[in-house]
Design an enzyme around this catalytic site. Sequence first.
Site, mmCIF file in Angstrom:
data_model
loop_
_atom_site.group_PDB
_atom_site.id
_atom_site.type_symbol
_atom_site.label_atom_id
_atom_site.label_comp_id
_atom_site.label_asym_id
_atom_site.label_seq_id
_atom_site.Cartn_x
_atom_site.Cartn_y
_atom_site.Cartn_z
ATOM 1 N N CYS A 1 -68.367 -34.124 -11.663
ATOM 2 C CA CYS A 1 -66.922 -34.007 -11.875
ATOM 3 C C CYS A 1 -66.556 -32.589 -12.320
ATOM 4 C CB CYS A 1 -66.520 -35.045 -12.934
ATOM 5 S SG CYS A 1 -64.907 -34.803 -13.660
ATOM 6 N N CYS A 42 -64.648 -32.315 -15.569
ATOM 7 C CA CYS A 42 -65.572 -32.630 -16.672
ATOM 8 C C CYS A 42 -66.370 -31.390 -17.057
ATOM 9 C CB CYS A 42 -66.538 -33.742 -16.277
ATOM 10 S SG CYS A 42 -65.765 -35.326 -15.893
#
Length: 128
Positions: free
Chosen positions: A30, A33
Amino acid sequence: MATVELTTDNFNEVVAGDGTVLVDFWASWCGPCRQFAPVFDEASEKHPDITFGKVDTEAQTQLAQAFGISSIPTLMAVRDGVVLYAQPGALPAPALEELIGKVQEVDMDQVKAEVARQQEEQEGQTAP
């Protein structure tokens, strides 16, 4: 303080205790992230009185499902075992600092009284 890797084995022990815990639900693939990770890690160094935990949603699918995580990163703030905040999205450092301040200012006696009141109402509604 370094971040703590949270798993199904230690999650309840870490999160249910007294004090403030910030939990970052993330995954290695991600992009947001990965952008949020240094912000989260830097905040953990600035706030040694707070526990910072990370849940790898790929490795800990059971935890992610238990909390209904559908978007990552999702940040959850827990104080004295009560979830005060849970929202998806990577926060910039100033917003994370603001959130930490607000979580620390919450009157937990008032929150616990409200939780108890809601539980009593629910029990009254389900009683035969």
